[in-house]
Design a protein around this motif. Structure first.
Motif, mmCIF file in Angstrom:
data_model
loop_
_atom_site.group_PDB
_atom_site.id
_atom_site.type_symbol
_atom_site.label_atom_id
_atom_site.label_comp_id
_atom_site.label_asym_id
_atom_site.label_seq_id
_atom_site.Cartn_x
_atom_site.Cartn_y
_atom_site.Cartn_z
ATOM 1 N N THR A 199 -0.564 1.237 -11.471
ATOM 2 C CA THR A 199 -1.519 0.817 -10.450
ATOM 3 C C THR A 199 -1.981 -0.609 -10.718
ATOM 4 O OG1 THR A 199 -2.263 3.104 -10.310
ATOM 5 C CG2 THR A 199 -3.657 1.446 -9.281
ATOM 6 N N ALA B 253 -4.935 15.760 -15.669
ATOM 7 C CA ALA B 253 -5.690 15.111 -16.735
ATOM 8 C C ALA B 253 -7.097 15.681 -16.869
ATOM 9 C CB ALA B 253 -5.751 13.599 -16.511
ATOM 10 N N THR C 180 -1.156 10.104 -17.086
ATOM 11 C CA THR C 180 -2.284 9.315 -16.598
ATOM 12 C C THR C 180 -2.122 7.848 -16.975
ATOM 13 O OG1 THR C 180 -3.643 11.259 -17.011
ATOM 14 C CG2 THR C 180 -4.795 9.208 -16.556
ATOM 15 N N ILE D 281 -1.375 -3.906 -8.317
ATOM 16 C CA ILE D 281 -2.466 -4.670 -7.727
ATOM 17 C C ILE D 281 -2.357 -6.136 -8.127
ATOM 18 C CG2 ILE D 281 -4.972 -4.969 -7.742
ATOM 19 C CD1 ILE D 281 -5.163 -1.902 -7.822
ATOM 20 N N ILE E 276 0.401 6.179 -14.767
ATOM 21 C CA ILE E 276 -0.092 5.943 -13.409
ATOM 22 C C ILE E 276 -1.086 4.776 -13.383
ATOM 23 C CG2 ILE E 276 -1.520 6.926 -11.569
ATOM 24 C CD1 ILE E 276 -0.156 9.587 -12.051
ATOM 25 N N VAL E 277 -2.007 4.757 -14.348
ATOM 26 C CA VAL E 277 -3.017 3.691 -14.354
ATOM 27 C C VAL E 277 -2.347 2.332 -14.584
ATOM 28 C CG1 VAL E 277 -5.019 2.773 -15.572
ATOM 29 C CG2 VAL E 277 -4.928 5.198 -14.986
ATOM 30 N N SER F 163 -5.009 2.614 5.717
ATOM 31 C CA SER F 163 -3.934 1.849 5.110
ATOM 32 C C SER F 163 -4.318 0.399 4.863
ATOM 33 C CB SER F 163 -2.707 1.893 5.999
ATOM 34 O OG SER F 163 -2.883 1.026 7.090
ATOM 35 N N VAL G 160 0.835 -1.203 0.000
ATOM 36 C CA VAL G 160 0.000 0.000 0.000
ATOM 37 C C VAL G 160 0.872 1.256 0.000
ATOM 38 C CG1 VAL G 160 -1.626 1.366 1.354
ATOM 39 C CG2 VAL G 160 -1.995 -1.076 1.075
ATOM 40 N N ILE H 193 2.417 6.769 -6.751
ATOM 41 C CA ILE H 193 1.458 7.631 -7.443
ATOM 42 C C ILE H 193 1.704 9.088 -7.052
ATOM 43 C CG2 ILE H 193 -0.990 8.207 -7.655
ATOM 44 C CD1 ILE H 193 -1.622 5.253 -7.328
ATOM 45 N N PRO I 253 -4.172 11.810 -12.037
ATOM 46 C CA PRO I 253 -3.557 13.104 -11.752
ATOM 47 C C PRO I 253 -4.527 14.215 -12.132
ATOM 48 C CG PRO I 253 -2.641 12.192 -13.770
ATOM 49 C CD PRO I 253 -3.605 11.170 -13.234
ATOM 50 N N THR J 240 -6.827 7.721 -8.308
ATOM 51 C CA THR J 240 -5.416 7.671 -8.696
ATOM 52 C C THR J 240 -5.101 8.660 -9.823
ATOM 53 O OG1 THR J 240 -5.773 5.971 -10.348
ATOM 54 C CG2 THR J 240 -5.314 5.220 -8.126
#
Lengths: 303, 282
Positions: free
Chosen positions: A286, B127, A279, A290, A282-283, B280, A223, A230, B124, B122
């Motif tokens: 992520t 965007a 973007t 995960i 980042i996506v 968390s 986490v 990010i 930014p 998530t």
């Protein structure tokens, strides 16, 4: 089934409508619009003009863009790698040693001190350190001079060789408390008997740390690494407050680059391309995180 | 080392060395705060003579007073306070509605709605930035605090929905059933049962939304261009590097920027640490 017997589920949709309408207007529409703008030439006055992939081709060959992503890697080092490693050690020390031998109150006090920079608006945090690093009569330079190290005086934020490093120091200072707080909470799950057993087996502190502590608080490590990564990719405030991307492009980051294309160069189409690229990164990151986390949890459960 | 209850802890030399190390790290983190505090109360001459580490030779408050008047600090405080407070309240309300439909109503397609909100967390802000700028200009809310309030209500409620849906999903079923059998409507159940019982969680959310919005930078910077609308962080950042700011006035500006959040921290410290750690393990 809803939790309410005899009450029709459909009626609940009413409660979702305001939230979804707002979400569509403020997030979804702008997001799609921004992606569309990345395929146009648009200077903010006359309507956007479709130019296909031109912006994207330009982006791939744009050195400044690649420098901005390199600097993002530096931000990841400063906000993820260093704080997570240091945070693991500090949290373990506070929990095991300070909390148990010197008192829980004292451990909480130290934890609160580590966390202090986290509560500031990040631009203000940057200004605090920026003040100390001022070129003329700055605190650091004055102190260096006073202790006879005047030769080391430097325009820390204003010269290309140290500007990025100085920003990184600011970010480490800002970020260090976050992993410490989360890891300390996670450590409460660790069963002390595991340690005792390991100690009897002759494991030293470091072996116990890696084999027991790290493996038990792994979910929290994921986490922290994900959220901090990010955040590192999104850094804007400190750059704006301290260097505006300079000197030259030495501290430029993608978010600042797109902001300056939007509002300074009026190259809205190109700014939208940079923002879209950020973007996507980042996506994708992520999703990878995960998936990796699920995989490691599965492996853990199979053992 | 790990038997605190059975015997008095034995502190070895190694323990003391490690203790000194963690205290040194804490000192290193705290020193910038102290330096700013000390130098905000010095005159520029005092600073030039005594250096950054000495205590002020006399308490000088002109730097703070100058900066206070220069940025009209009470106005900026009020802007930040109004924006953050309004956002916190609205975002909690929107989150409660969303989570009521998702966590308790279990509407169809709820998983997708949740995924949507999670991804939004998530993204930014860049965007969405230019289209939002364009939209708010069109409707005449550019350079108006309400543009920022509307945007952050949505941004914060994306997180709030995500968290509250999980909380409401575990809500004791019997209580709602009982209320429902008594003839309570959906609205009454929300008002009289769900909200009162989840009040502790809602107040944590409220505090978080307030502080997060207070600390925001990019969107207030873009949307609140005129002086009279700026928030505390934006107003202070805007004056950095200004020629009229001498060295100790600049220090005072940093001090004024960090005092409000320090106060929130002291007031809400417990709630915050509880909240951070709750978040968390989401």
């Amino acid at each position: 089934m809803s939790l309410l017997p005899g009450v029709r589920k459909r009626g609940f949709w009413l409660y979702l409508i305001p939230g979804l309408v707002l979400f569509t207007i403020i997030i979804l529409v702008p997001l799609v619009w921004n992606i569309y703008l990345s395929f146009t030439s648009y200077r903010g006055i006359r309507p956007p003009e479709w130019i296909g992939l031109d912006n994207w081709v330009k982006l791939m060959g744009d050195d400044k863009f690649w420098v901005s992503f390199q600097n993002s890697v530096a931000m990841i080092v400063a906000m993820v790698v260093v704080p997570t490693l240091l945070g693991l050690v500090l949290a373990a020390l506070l929990f095991d040693l300070v909390g148990k031998k010197f008192g829980g109150k004292f451990a909480s006090f130290l934890r609160a001190t580590y966390y202090l920079p986290q509560i500031l608006p990040v631009a203000i945090a940057a200004i605090v350190i920026g003040w100390i690093l001022r070129p003329e009569n700055g605190a650091l330079n004055t102190v260096l001079d006073a202790v006879g190290l005047g030769a080391l005086q430097h325009n820390w934020l204003g010269s290309p060789d140290t500007a990025l490093l100085s920003v990184m120091v600011v970010m480490v200072w800002v970020q260090i408390g976050y992993p410490v707080v989360i890891f300390m909470a996670a450590l409460q799950r660790v069963d002390p008997e595991l340690y005792e057993a390991a100690e009897l087996d002759g494991a030293n502190w470091f072996q116990r740390f890696t084999a027991i502590t790290v493996s038990i608080i792994r979910p929290e490590i994921y986490v922290v690494v994900l959220t901090a990564t990010i955040a590192a990719l999104k850094v804007f405030g400190p750059i704006y407050a301290l260097t505006r991307g300079g000197p030259g492009d030495s501290t430029i980051v993608p978010s600042y680059y797109s902001y300056s294309e939007f509002f300074q160069s009026q190259q809205v189409g190109y700014g939208a391309t940079i923002a879209t690229a950020l973007t996507v990164v980042i996506v994708v990151l992520t999703i990878i995180f995960i998936l990796a986390q699920n995989r490691s949890e599965r492996l853990e459960n199979e053992r | 080392m790990l038997k605190p209850h059975r015997q008095k802890p034995r502190r070895t030399v190694g323990d003391w060395i490690l203790l000194i190390a963690v205290v040194l790290v804490a000192a290193l983190i705290a020193v910038p705060f102290l330096i700013i505090l000390v130098n905000s109360f010095k005159s520029p001459t005092d600073y030039a003579n005594g250096g950054p580490l000495s205590l002020p030779s006399s308490i000088y408050t002109d730097g703070i007073a100058n900066f206070w008047q220069r940025v009209n600090f009470p106005e900026k405080l009020w802007n930040s306070f109004f924006i953050s407070g309004t956002v916190a309240v609205f975002a909690v309300i929107v989150s409660v509605f969303n989570a009521y439909a998702i966590g308790i109503g279990r509407v169809k397609g709820r998983v997708w709605v949740l995924v949507l909100f999670m991804i939004a967390n998530t993204l930014p802000q860049e965007a969405m930035l230019y289209p939002l700028y364009f939209m708010f200009k069109q409707v005449g809310l550019y350079d108006n605090v309400w543009s920022v309030i509307i945007i952050f209500t949505v941004v914060q409620s994306a997180f709030g929905t995500y968290l509250l849906s999980a909380v409401f999903g575990t809500f004791p079923k019997e209580i709602i059933e009982a209320a429902s059998l008594d003839g309570a409507s959906r609205w009454q159940i929300l008002r009289r049962v769900v909200v009162p019982i989840s009040r502790p969680t809602l107040s944590v959310l409220l505090i978080f939304f307030f502080i997060w919005t207070w600390n925001e930078f990019l969107i207030p910077l873009t949307f609140l261009v005129s002086n009279a609308n700026q928030t505390v962080p934006v107003a202070i950042t805007a004056l950095q590097g200004d020629r009229l700011m001498d060295v100790t006035t600049t220090s005072a500006s940093a001090l004024l920027g960090l005092i409000p959040t320090l106060i929130f921290f002291l007031i809400f410290q417990r709630t915050l640490t509880r909240g951070i750690t709750a978040g968390s393990t989401k």
